[in-house]
Design a protein around this motif. Structure first.
Motif, PDB file in Angstrom:
ATOM      1  N   UNK A   6      -9.946  -0.534   5.742  1.00 35.75           N
ATOM      2  CA  UNK A   6      -9.743  -1.798   6.465  1.00 35.75           C
ATOM      3  C   UNK A   6     -10.686  -2.887   5.944  1.00 35.75           C
ATOM      4  N   UNK A   7     -11.883  -2.507   5.500  1.00 32.75           N
ATOM      5  CA  UNK A   7     -12.770  -3.506   4.893  1.00 32.75           C
ATOM      6  C   UNK A   7     -12.114  -4.095   3.642  1.00 32.75           C
ATOM      7  N   UNK A   8     -11.547  -3.234   2.801  1.00 33.74           N
ATOM      8  CA  UNK A   8     -10.877  -3.736   1.595  1.00 33.74           C
ATOM      9  C   UNK A   8      -9.619  -4.517   1.942  1.00 33.74           C
ATOM     10  N   UNK A   9      -8.940  -4.150   3.011  1.00 30.90           N
ATOM     11  CA  UNK A   9      -7.765  -4.927   3.435  1.00 30.90           C
ATOM     12  C   UNK A   9      -8.184  -6.355   3.779  1.00 30.90           C
ATOM     13  N   UNK A  29     -11.109  -7.863   2.618  1.00 31.73           N
ATOM     14  CA  UNK A  29     -11.685  -8.497   1.430  1.00 31.73           C
ATOM     15  C   UNK A  29     -10.597  -8.910   0.441  1.00 31.73           C
ATOM     16  N   UNK A  30      -9.568  -8.097   0.305  1.00 32.85           N
ATOM     17  CA  UNK A  30      -8.522  -8.373  -0.683  1.00 32.85           C
ATOM     18  C   UNK A  30      -7.305  -9.046  -0.054  1.00 32.85           C
ATOM     19  N   UNK A  31      -7.432  -9.416   1.217  1.00 32.77           N
ATOM     20  CA  UNK A  31      -6.405 -10.233   1.895  1.00 32.77           C
ATOM     21  C   UNK A  31      -5.030  -9.553   1.866  1.00 32.77           C
ATOM     22  N   UNK A  32      -5.034  -8.233   2.033  1.00 33.69           N
ATOM     23  CA  UNK A  32      -3.791  -7.477   1.872  1.00 33.69           C
ATOM     24  C   UNK A  32      -2.763  -7.810   2.943  1.00 33.69           C
ATOM     25  N   UNK A  33      -3.231  -8.091   4.168  1.00 34.61           N
ATOM     26  CA  UNK A  33      -2.278  -8.378   5.234  1.00 34.61           C
ATOM     27  C   UNK A  33      -1.567  -9.716   4.982  1.00 34.61           C
ATOM     28  N   UNK A  34      -2.315 -10.670   4.456  1.00 36.24           N
ATOM     29  CA  UNK A  34      -1.698 -11.948   4.109  1.00 36.24           C
ATOM     30  C   UNK A  34      -0.703 -11.769   2.959  1.00 36.24           C
ATOM     31  N   UNK A  35      -1.047 -10.928   1.990  1.00 38.32           N
ATOM     32  CA  UNK A  35      -0.090 -10.629   0.919  1.00 38.32           C
ATOM     33  C   UNK A  35       1.185 -10.042   1.502  1.00 38.32           C
ATOM     34  N   UNK A  36       1.028  -9.170   2.474  1.00 41.15           N
ATOM     35  CA  UNK A  36       2.184  -8.520   3.094  1.00 41.15           C
ATOM     36  C   UNK A  36       3.022  -9.543   3.866  1.00 41.15           C
TER      37      UNK A  36
END
Lengths: 308, 308
Positions: free
Chosen positions: B91-94, B96-103
């Motif tokens: 979840x920290x990497x999610x 930091x890497x803005x994965x939810x916004x990418x999704x």
């Protein structure tokens, strides 16, 4: 760029003005590395001696006229290593911990307990043994994964990978990996290396992560492997056609995470890219050897040579 | 459970049948650790000597009658350490890497390049210095973060945390952390420890991750800190009311990731939980000391004592 502007006449140009700016120039710093402006304006490069590119991959400027010229080509090796490695670990954990499904369920306000996967002990095959591939290997191993590599030739006891398998035997070695990461340079040898044959040789349900170049994979074969369930998922940051066209099925396929060619682009990356150029400019102005000189036949900076 | 069934009369009961099953029983293995069935049926525990719980946190069974009794309490320490540590890193990497916004953007088929954050060099404060907190510290440090801890008392040179700050001075030490992770046992001392005062002392934009117990935080204060932007995000796997009610604003707040109390539940976890009980049963039947004996006054297994 102040330091460079003090010591040289600096011309800033976009694609339209590049030919004019290139005429009489000794060095060219290519910022928009995906632009096709450089081959288009190449006819005006009447005294160019050095071309530096703000990327790790140099495939966009390896057109025949540059390859056969005496122009020295350098890249931005080093800037993207750790950021991309962190990104790869992030998408692997997103798969293992089912974070996208949690996010889907959250939208529906559904409390649905699931079992997730361990990361520790899972196997990763990193295809590409340059500095980014090595950073990926180090990061994944530190997180408890078992890592091996694939590169031009077989090597045992590699410091980062342990075993490196030859990429021309990829389908023989890809079958034990839970995650396969594509980070090879794009060359004639690597273009299309992830094809139907290789995807079929992967473990059923393995996940494919591409942070290199879209053209490393045959897109139709990748879509087929996802469609049949042979691949359990894919995290794709690069595509053979960027921006990814709206009609690509990859946007909406289940278990596919699409991101817009940004895996290495952390806050401050533009400054880092300029610093590398300025450092090399200082060497160039002083007549010293440049860092990150690309072997134009290989298509990348050979391992063991200058690093940032 | 075959081994246990060979050596003892085993009764399986749900909440309704627990009182009947408990009458005459020497040992109780609590599988559904959030159930309130045990205090409700406690009046029937006429010869109970040992209670084992299939969880790391023992707060649900620390009711006064058990605390004051001679019944030995053991927990499932060890099963969840690495899985929860991997989840926290995920979840920290999610973030930091803005994965939810990418999704989100992927759903809209939007190609929108963004800059993301480095993980390396970022600071994490792990509040809770038991085995899960230590596994989190090890995992985050291996990924390049700077980690410190918070526990009952100050310690320097801790093997996993370096410095451990006292939790009763939390607001004095929480301000330098980019990520604050709650994994303390739920006790009278820790209940509500993350309150308005502590959230306000955090770095502006810090992220809060709760993989311990929902009651460690004052939910209203957490929502306020997210609402004002004082917190930059939260990943919440536990809540003071589970399942999280549909009317909770946490389901829909931006930068909040809700998951259903599953951070430690990897494939095989049920088997691991049974194995711990069977191992302890074997010791118990042989009259040997049990593993994972909880100090009922402290509310957890003290560090330095038996581990799985």
């Amino acid at each position: 760029m102040a330091k460079v502007e003090q010591e040289a006449e600096v011309r800033y140009a976009n694609a339209d003005g590049l030919a004019d700016a290139l005429r009489g120039a000794d060095a060219l710093f290519v910022w928009d590395f995906l632009s096709t402006a450089v081959p288009d304006a190449w006819h005006a490069a009447d005294r160019l001696r050095w071309l530096h590119i703000a990327s790790a991959g140099v495939d966009p400027v390896l057109f025949p006229e540059l390859r056969s010229s005496d122009v020295v080509l350098t890249n931005s090796r080093g800037v993207f290593d750790t950021p991309i490695a962190e990104y790869v670990l992030g998408v692997i954990l997103a798969f293992a911990k089912d974070l996208m499904r949690s996010y889907d369920l959250q939208r529906e306000k559904r409390w649905q307990h699931r079992e997730t996967e361990r990361l520790g002990g899972k196997r990763a095959l990193v295809v590409g043994t340059g500095p980014i591939g090595r950073a990926i290997a180090t990061t994944l191993r530190a997180a408890g994964m078992e890592v091996s590599g694939a590169g031009r030739s077989y090597r045992a006891n590699d410091a980062h990978f342990g075993t490196v398998y030859p990429t021309d035997e990829l389908s023989e070695h890809v079958g034990s990996a839970d995650y396969v990461i594509a980070i090879a340079p794009l060359t004639e040898q690597t273009s299309g290396m992830f094809d139907r044959h290789v995807f079929r040789a992967m473990k059923n349900g393995a996940r494919f992560i591409n942070v290199g170049r879209g053209e490393l994979a045959v897109t139709g074969d990748l879509i087929e492997a996802l469609d049949t369930g042979q691949l359990g998922g894919a995290a794709l940051d690069v595509f053979d056609n960027e921006p990814l066209p709206a009609d690509s099925p990859l946007w909406t396929m289940p278990h596919v995470l699409v991101s817009p060619h940004m895996s290495g682009d952390v806050v401050g990356w533009r400054d880092s890219l300029v610093e590398i150029f300025v450092d090399n400019f200082t060497r160039w102005a002083a007549g010293e050897p440049l860092r990150n000189v690309v072997d134009k036949d290989l298509g990348y900076v050979p391992t063991g040579t200058s690093r940032v």
